[in-house]
Each structure stands twice: as structure tokens, then as C-alpha cells.
Design a protein around this motif. Structure first.
Motif, PDB file in Angstrom:
ATOM      1  N   ALA A  27       0.836  -1.206   0.000  1.00  0.00           N
ATOM      2  CA  ALA A  27       0.000   0.000   0.000  1.00  0.00           C
ATOM      3  C   ALA A  27       0.870   1.255   0.000  1.00  0.00           C
ATOM      4  CB  ALA A  27      -0.946  -0.003   1.194  1.00  0.00           C
ATOM      5  N   LEU A  28       1.907   1.267   0.829  1.00  0.00           N
ATOM      6  CA  LEU A  28       2.777   2.442   0.877  1.00  0.00           C
ATOM      7  C   LEU A  28       3.571   2.597  -0.413  1.00  0.00           C
ATOM      8  CD1 LEU A  28       4.101   2.370   4.555  1.00  0.00           C
ATOM      9  CD2 LEU A  28       2.162   3.635   3.614  1.00  0.00           C
ATOM     10  N   ASP A  29       4.079   1.501  -0.935  1.00  0.00           N
ATOM     11  CA  ASP A  29       4.892   1.570  -2.145  1.00  0.00           C
ATOM     12  C   ASP A  29       4.079   2.004  -3.363  1.00  0.00           C
ATOM     13  OD1 ASP A  29       7.070   0.790  -0.652  1.00  0.00           O
ATOM     14  OD2 ASP A  29       7.096  -1.262  -1.399  1.00  0.00           O
ATOM     15  N   SER A  30       2.798   1.717  -3.365  1.00  0.00           N
ATOM     16  CA  SER A  30       1.955   2.090  -4.506  1.00  0.00           C
ATOM     17  C   SER A  30       1.214   3.405  -4.277  1.00  0.00           C
ATOM     18  CB  SER A  30       0.968   0.961  -4.826  1.00  0.00           C
ATOM     19  OG  SER A  30       0.108   0.746  -3.729  1.00  0.00           O
ATOM     20  N   GLY A  31       1.530   4.087  -3.175  1.00  0.00           N
ATOM     21  CA  GLY A  31       0.934   5.397  -2.919  1.00  0.00           C
ATOM     22  C   GLY A  31      -0.529   5.359  -2.534  1.00  0.00           C
ATOM     23  N   GLN A  32      -0.991   4.254  -1.982  1.00  0.00           N
ATOM     24  CA  GLN A  32      -2.382   4.149  -1.514  1.00  0.00           C
ATOM     25  C   GLN A  32      -2.470   4.735  -0.095  1.00  0.00           C
ATOM     26  OE1 GLN A  32      -3.811   0.111  -1.903  1.00  0.00           O
ATOM     27  NE2 GLN A  32      -2.821  -0.111  -3.886  1.00  0.00           N
ATOM     28  N   TRP A  33      -2.267   6.028  -0.012  1.00  0.00           N
ATOM     29  CA  TRP A  33      -2.154   6.688   1.301  1.00  0.00           C
ATOM     30  C   TRP A  33      -3.422   6.554   2.125  1.00  0.00           C
ATOM     31  CZ3 TRP A  33       2.609   6.591   1.261  1.00  0.00           C
ATOM     32  CH2 TRP A  33       3.361   7.012   0.179  1.00  0.00           C
ATOM     33  N   ASP A  34      -4.579   6.622   1.491  1.00  0.00           N
ATOM     34  CA  ASP A  34      -5.830   6.521   2.245  1.00  0.00           C
ATOM     35  C   ASP A  34      -6.005   5.165   2.910  1.00  0.00           C
ATOM     36  OD1 ASP A  34      -6.620   9.135   1.677  1.00  0.00           O
ATOM     37  OD2 ASP A  34      -7.616   8.551  -0.183  1.00  0.00           O
ATOM     38  N   ALA A  35      -5.297   4.148   2.446  1.00  0.00           N
ATOM     39  CA  ALA A  35      -5.384   2.818   3.052  1.00  0.00           C
ATOM     40  C   ALA A  35      -4.551   2.707   4.324  1.00  0.00           C
ATOM     41  CB  ALA A  35      -4.932   1.752   2.047  1.00  0.00           C
ATOM     42  N   TRP A  36      -3.546   3.556   4.483  1.00  0.00           N
ATOM     43  CA  TRP A  36      -2.597   3.436   5.599  1.00  0.00           C
ATOM     44  C   TRP A  36      -3.272   3.393   6.976  1.00  0.00           C
ATOM     45  CZ3 TRP A  36       0.066   7.684   8.545  1.00  0.00           C
ATOM     46  CH2 TRP A  36       1.100   7.184   9.348  1.00  0.00           C
ATOM     47  N   PRO A  37      -4.160   4.323   7.328  1.00  0.00           N
ATOM     48  CA  PRO A  37      -4.782   4.254   8.662  1.00  0.00           C
ATOM     49  C   PRO A  37      -5.545   2.959   8.920  1.00  0.00           C
ATOM     50  CG  PRO A  37      -5.143   6.408   7.692  1.00  0.00           C
ATOM     51  CD  PRO A  37      -4.581   5.532   6.601  1.00  0.00           C
ATOM     52  N   GLY A  38      -6.065   2.336   7.874  1.00  0.00           N
ATOM     53  CA  GLY A  38      -6.831   1.112   8.018  1.00  0.00           C
ATOM     54  C   GLY A  38      -6.016  -0.097   8.459  1.00  0.00           C
ATOM     55  N   PHE A  39      -4.702   0.015   8.452  1.00  0.00           N
ATOM     56  CA  PHE A  39      -3.847  -1.062   8.941  1.00  0.00           C
ATOM     57  C   PHE A  39      -3.723  -1.031  10.466  1.00  0.00           C
ATOM     58  CE2 PHE A  39      -2.467  -0.835   4.543  1.00  0.00           C
ATOM     59  CZ  PHE A  39      -2.409  -2.173   4.207  1.00  0.00           C
ATOM     60  N   PHE A  40      -4.320  -0.020  11.097  1.00  0.00           N
ATOM     61  CA  PHE A  40      -4.181   0.181  12.538  1.00  0.00           C
ATOM     62  C   PHE A  40      -5.535   0.124  13.237  1.00  0.00           C
ATOM     63  CE2 PHE A  40      -0.543   2.130  10.593  1.00  0.00           C
ATOM     64  CZ  PHE A  40       0.500   1.890  11.457  1.00  0.00           C
ATOM     65  N   THR A  41      -5.486  -0.217  14.520  1.00  0.00           N
ATOM     66  CA  THR A  41      -6.673  -0.109  15.366  1.00  0.00           C
ATOM     67  C   THR A  41      -6.848   1.357  15.741  1.00  0.00           C
ATOM     68  OG1 THR A  41      -5.367  -0.456  17.379  1.00  0.00           O
ATOM     69  CG2 THR A  41      -6.341  -2.422  16.351  1.00  0.00           C
ATOM     70  N   ASP A  42      -7.945   1.663  16.401  1.00  0.00           N
ATOM     71  CA  ASP A  42      -8.142   3.016  16.932  1.00  0.00           C
ATOM     72  C   ASP A  42      -8.623   2.891  18.365  1.00  0.00           C
ATOM     73  OD1 ASP A  42      -8.149   5.757  16.936  1.00  0.00           O
ATOM     74  OD2 ASP A  42     -10.160   5.934  16.080  1.00  0.00           O
ATOM     75  N   PRO A  43      -7.849   3.345  19.335  1.00  0.00           N
ATOM     76  CA  PRO A  43      -6.581   4.060  19.209  1.00  0.00           C
ATOM     77  C   PRO A  43      -5.444   3.130  18.774  1.00  0.00           C
ATOM     78  CG  PRO A  43      -7.032   3.647  21.517  1.00  0.00           C
ATOM     79  CD  PRO A  43      -8.228   3.146  20.740  1.00  0.00           C
TER      80      PRO A  43
END
Length: 162
Positions: free
Chosen positions: A24-40
Motif C-alpha cells: 500500500a505504501l509503495d503504490s501510494g495508496q495513502w488513504d489505506a494506511w490508517p486502516g492497517f491500525f486499530t483506533d486508538p
């Protein structure tokens, strides 16, 4: 109580999480990045020396999906920089511990290469991640990701997540 054993299916899912994250990071899918994490969540980028000495100073430090989304907004809308591509090479994660609730404590080495348009690729950042991964209804996610980079010096153009 913690244990060191992890079954094959859980380890395969962990490998997929690491691979999907880098992709995701290598392909510039920036909007996907937060979805790899829980909240908080915790995401910190910290020099090795500070980490090993127990100093809290981090280059970047976020503690919620909202803060990760703010960083993405900044990347897409407000930060001005020379564009570049990045490529993550991530080692196989080593599971250090599995808690009774299934929380995985894992580490992996990484190298990030950067390629600026019309220039050669260079080593951008090298280190390891120290991760806490939990199972959610959507699959495995990072509850905490500490990115510990080896060099005390990093380029002043650290824009994209590592």
C-alpha cells in the motif's frame, strides 16, 4: 501468561499484513494506511539511539487513526516536496511473544529505497519495526508500530510513512 508458539494460519496472516502494508505504501495508496491500525493506535518513528536509551523523543508520533488521517491529508493537500517513489524490503517477522488474548508481539527488519523522478534509487531508511498486532473483525491490525531507524541522521524530506 505469554507463549512463543504461533500456528501456521496466524503466521501466514501476519506475513500478509506486513506485505499488504508495504505494498500500500509503495503504490501510494495513502488513504489505506490508517486502516492497517486499530483506533486508538500507536505509530512512532524514532532513532535507534533514543529508543535504546529509553528517551521518548520521536521524529513522528501518532496515537489514533485520526492523527494518521491528518498526516495523509498533509501529504496529499498541504506538503510541498519533490515527488519520489519508495520501495520497502521487509524481512520475515519474528514473533517474540503471543499474549493469552492473542496479541502478537513481532519485529521485522526493513529497508526503504527512494527513487526521485529522473534520478537513481538510493537507500532512504533502514531499521526495524517493533509491532503489537491484534485480531479484529476485519483481520489482523497493528495496535502499535514503532519504527526504529538505525541512522541518527535522516533526510529532511521524510514525507511518506515507513
Amino acid at each position: 501468561m505469554s507463549r512463543l508458539r504461533i500456528d501456521f494460519q496466524d503466521y501466514a496472516e501476519l506475513l500478509q499484513l506486513y506485505a499488504d502494508y508495504a505494498s500500500a505504501l509503495d503504490s501510494g495508496q495513502w488513504d489505506a494506511w490508517p486502516g492497517f491500525f486499530t483506533d486508538p493506535c500507536v505509530y512512532k518513528l524514532q532513532p535507534r539511539e533514543n529508543h535504546e536509551r529509553g528517551f521518548p523523543l520521536a521524529t513522528l508520533a501518532f496515537d489514533s487513526q485520526g492523527m494518521l488521517k491528518d498526516r495523509i491529508y498533509g501529504i496529499q493537500e498541504t506538503l510541498f516536496h519533490d515527488p519520489y517513489y519508495q520501495r520497502h524490503v521487509v524481512g520475515a517477522p519474528v514473533v517474540r511473544r503471543v499474549d493469552a488474548d492473542g496479541r502478537l508481539h513481532a519485529e521485522a527488519n526493513y529497508a526503504v529505497f527512494r527513487t526521485r523522478l529522473s534520478k537513481e534509487s538510493t537507500v532512504f531508511n533502514v531499521g526495524r519495526t517493533i509491532d503489537e498486532v491484534v485480531r479484529t473483525p476485519e483481520g489482523l491490525k497493528f495496535a502499535s508500530r514503532l519504527v526504529i531507524y538505525d541512522s541518527e541522521m535522516i533526510p529532511n524530506s521524510l514525507i511518506y510513512p515507513i
